[in-house]
Motif scaffolding. Sequence first.
Motif, PDB file in Angstrom:
ATOM      1  N   ARG A  52       0.829  -1.199   0.000  1.00 48.78           N
ATOM      2  CA  ARG A  52       0.000   0.000   0.000  1.00 48.78           C
ATOM      3  C   ARG A  52       0.866   1.254   0.000  1.00 48.78           C
ATOM      4  O   ARG A  52       1.923   1.292   0.634  1.00 48.78           O
ATOM      5  CB  ARG A  52      -0.920   0.018   1.221  1.00 48.78           C
ATOM      6  N   ALA A  53       0.422   2.273  -0.708  1.00 50.29           N
ATOM      7  CA  ALA A  53       1.057   3.585  -0.701  1.00 50.29           C
ATOM      8  C   ALA A  53       0.006   4.590  -0.262  1.00 50.29           C
ATOM      9  O   ALA A  53      -1.085   4.643  -0.835  1.00 50.29           O
ATOM     10  CB  ALA A  53       1.580   3.936  -2.089  1.00 50.29           C
ATOM     11  N   ILE A  54       0.322   5.392   0.749  1.00 51.71           N
ATOM     12  CA  ILE A  54      -0.693   6.260   1.330  1.00 51.71           C
ATOM     13  C   ILE A  54      -0.063   7.507   1.923  1.00 51.71           C
ATOM     14  O   ILE A  54       1.105   7.502   2.343  1.00 51.71           O
ATOM     15  CB  ILE A  54      -1.505   5.495   2.409  1.00 51.71           C
ATOM     16  N   LYS A  55      -0.833   8.596   1.993  1.00 50.59           N
ATOM     17  CA  LYS A  55      -0.409   9.823   2.649  1.00 50.59           C
ATOM     18  C   LYS A  55      -1.642  10.615   3.059  1.00 50.59           C
ATOM     19  O   LYS A  55      -2.753  10.349   2.572  1.00 50.59           O
ATOM     20  CB  LYS A  55       0.469  10.658   1.724  1.00 50.59           C
ATOM     21  N   THR A  56      -1.455  11.597   3.942  1.00 47.93           N
ATOM     22  CA  THR A  56      -2.558  12.461   4.349  1.00 47.93           C
ATOM     23  C   THR A  56      -2.441  13.806   3.653  1.00 47.93           C
ATOM     24  O   THR A  56      -1.341  14.314   3.426  1.00 47.93           O
ATOM     25  CB  THR A  56      -2.584  12.669   5.875  1.00 47.93           C
ATOM     26  N   LEU A  57      -3.575  14.381   3.325  1.00 47.15           N
ATOM     27  CA  LEU A  57      -3.612  15.695   2.682  1.00 47.15           C
ATOM     28  C   LEU A  57      -3.829  16.820   3.695  1.00 47.15           C
ATOM     29  O   LEU A  57      -3.809  17.988   3.321  1.00 47.15           O
ATOM     30  CB  LEU A  57      -4.742  15.734   1.644  1.00 47.15           C
ATOM     31  N   ASP A  58      -4.036  16.454   4.958  1.00 44.59           N
ATOM     32  CA  ASP A  58      -4.326  17.464   5.974  1.00 44.59           C
ATOM     33  C   ASP A  58      -3.129  18.389   6.187  1.00 44.59           C
ATOM     34  O   ASP A  58      -1.975  17.943   6.195  1.00 44.59           O
ATOM     35  CB  ASP A  58      -4.677  16.794   7.298  1.00 44.59           C
ATOM     36  N   LYS A  59      -3.405  19.681   6.355  1.00 41.25           N
ATOM     37  CA  LYS A  59      -2.353  20.668   6.596  1.00 41.25           C
ATOM     38  C   LYS A  59      -2.570  21.424   7.905  1.00 41.25           C
ATOM     39  O   LYS A  59      -1.800  22.332   8.230  1.00 41.25           O
ATOM     40  CB  LYS A  59      -2.318  21.684   5.448  1.00 41.25           C
ATOM     41  N   SER A  60      -3.599  21.054   8.672  1.00 38.32           N
ATOM     42  CA  SER A  60      -3.967  21.825   9.859  1.00 38.32           C
ATOM     43  C   SER A  60      -3.347  21.287  11.147  1.00 38.32           C
ATOM     44  O   SER A  60      -3.037  22.048  12.057  1.00 38.32           O
ATOM     45  CB  SER A  60      -5.492  21.860  10.019  1.00 38.32           C
ATOM     46  N   ILE A  61      -3.205  19.973  11.251  1.00 37.09           N
ATOM     47  CA  ILE A  61      -2.726  19.347  12.483  1.00 37.09           C
ATOM     48  C   ILE A  61      -1.206  19.240  12.443  1.00 37.09           C
ATOM     49  O   ILE A  61      -0.651  18.679  11.500  1.00 37.09           O
ATOM     50  CB  ILE A  61      -3.340  17.950  12.675  1.00 37.09           C
ATOM     51  N   HIS A  62      -0.561  19.742  13.476  1.00 36.56           N
ATOM     52  CA  HIS A  62       0.897  19.675  13.556  1.00 36.56           C
ATOM     53  C   HIS A  62       1.296  18.856  14.785  1.00 36.56           C
ATOM     54  O   HIS A  62       0.897  19.174  15.907  1.00 36.56           O
ATOM     55  CB  HIS A  62       1.496  21.077  13.627  1.00 36.56           C
TER      56      HIS A  62
END
Length: 457
Positions: A52-62
């Motif tokens: 599987r290849a995966i990533k998150t697009l979220d930019k708000s949570i650090h």
Amino acid sequence: MNDRLYNIKTVATVDFVGYSAEHRAYIFHNLAIADGREYHLNSEDYFDIGSRAIKTLDKSIHQTHSTAPDYNPAWLDALHGAYRAKGLVVLTFWFATLFAEQIREMHESLPFLELMGEPDAGKSTLIVFLWRLLGRTAWEGFDPSKNTPANRARNLLQVSNMPVVLLEGDRDELTSHSKRFDWEELKPLYNGRGVRGRAAFTRGNETYEPPFRGSIVITQNVAVNASDAVLSRIAHVELTKEHHSVASKLCADRLVNFDVTEVSYFLNLAIASERKTLEIIKKQTQVYDAALLADSNIAMHRIAKTHAQMMASADALAALLEWPAQWLKDVKIEIHAMAVARQKSIAADHPIVADFWETYYYLESNIKNAYGAGLDPDESNSLDHSCDAQIIAINLPHFKKIAEEHRQGGFLSKEYRALLPNSRSHRYLGHKVCRSKLKTASVRCIQFEKPKINPYA
């Protein structure tokens, strides 16, 4: 081109941070964990997790993710020293949140947590520290009353298997409806159902209503005032200053001084225990559910289930962090007491409503004693306008007049009109015109079914 590009790798994406049930993996910005194993971003900025290849697009949570050598387990003793069993109960819920999706898959529900307490009781200090356990700094939560519905929905959807903290969401009853957050909106989130639906950008009838994947933590100075359906979904923890001492203050100061790099490896440890934790929660929830329902003080099944999940999660966390046996015992006693208190709170009236009925029965008793049995008091000395012996009919302006004559405090007109329909001790029948036994004309009264036993005697 087809001959050369027959095996192109597709990178799946998620628009949140946390657990992806579809991929059975925890996806953060710089770290992924699946089956207890850690994965880091490759040179092309995504995670290779087996096939599987995966990533998150979220930019708000650090978040800051530390490693095992940086981890300092001494934070646990500091937390216990500062907050005792109640602090461990909140920590237990925080831990259970990391498996929210899996628990809902097993039990179809996950409780909410309400952390209530007077100012300076330590609520904010505790919440801010618990966020550091998950790698978040300079963050506590958001106030739903100060956010638009669209912004509230985005806050709820940003995370999966992580808490969403609502700060001071409840105001007083006089706050306008448009500015007051309605706790009834939370009911579907208990089961992980949709947060906020919207129409899809198509010519058809498609809609988009993403599920809620996190958990709810409510922290404020006053208890949530809502329906029984909402209250039974909430595990209530109240912090007070009674536990405050020089020693607890020193422990709280130690807690504040732990850097995020010293404690955030807790997230890795907790997620790595996924299989064992879920086995314990699945098995022990049934045991504690039966035990709580066996207590005659607990009648509602949802209350028993909610607190049974908390007890089972405490077992799993105690095994992971190797709690002393007394700590676990104290936590279970505290959770059991929370369940009993929640059952009582559901059966009890709101404090303002309770004050109204106490005043009503006090005035009625005074009138009866003053005028004697068998003598019908006139309008100025009676409160009940109903001609039906099974109904209490009260005209609020008249109530105000009699209360003032007997020096019974201030009359809270708006509060009474808002809260009396939710009276639990007296079933509300409506606010309508009725024939008065005190007047020749009809008057508008708020009406209740008269209870067989006076609960305020």
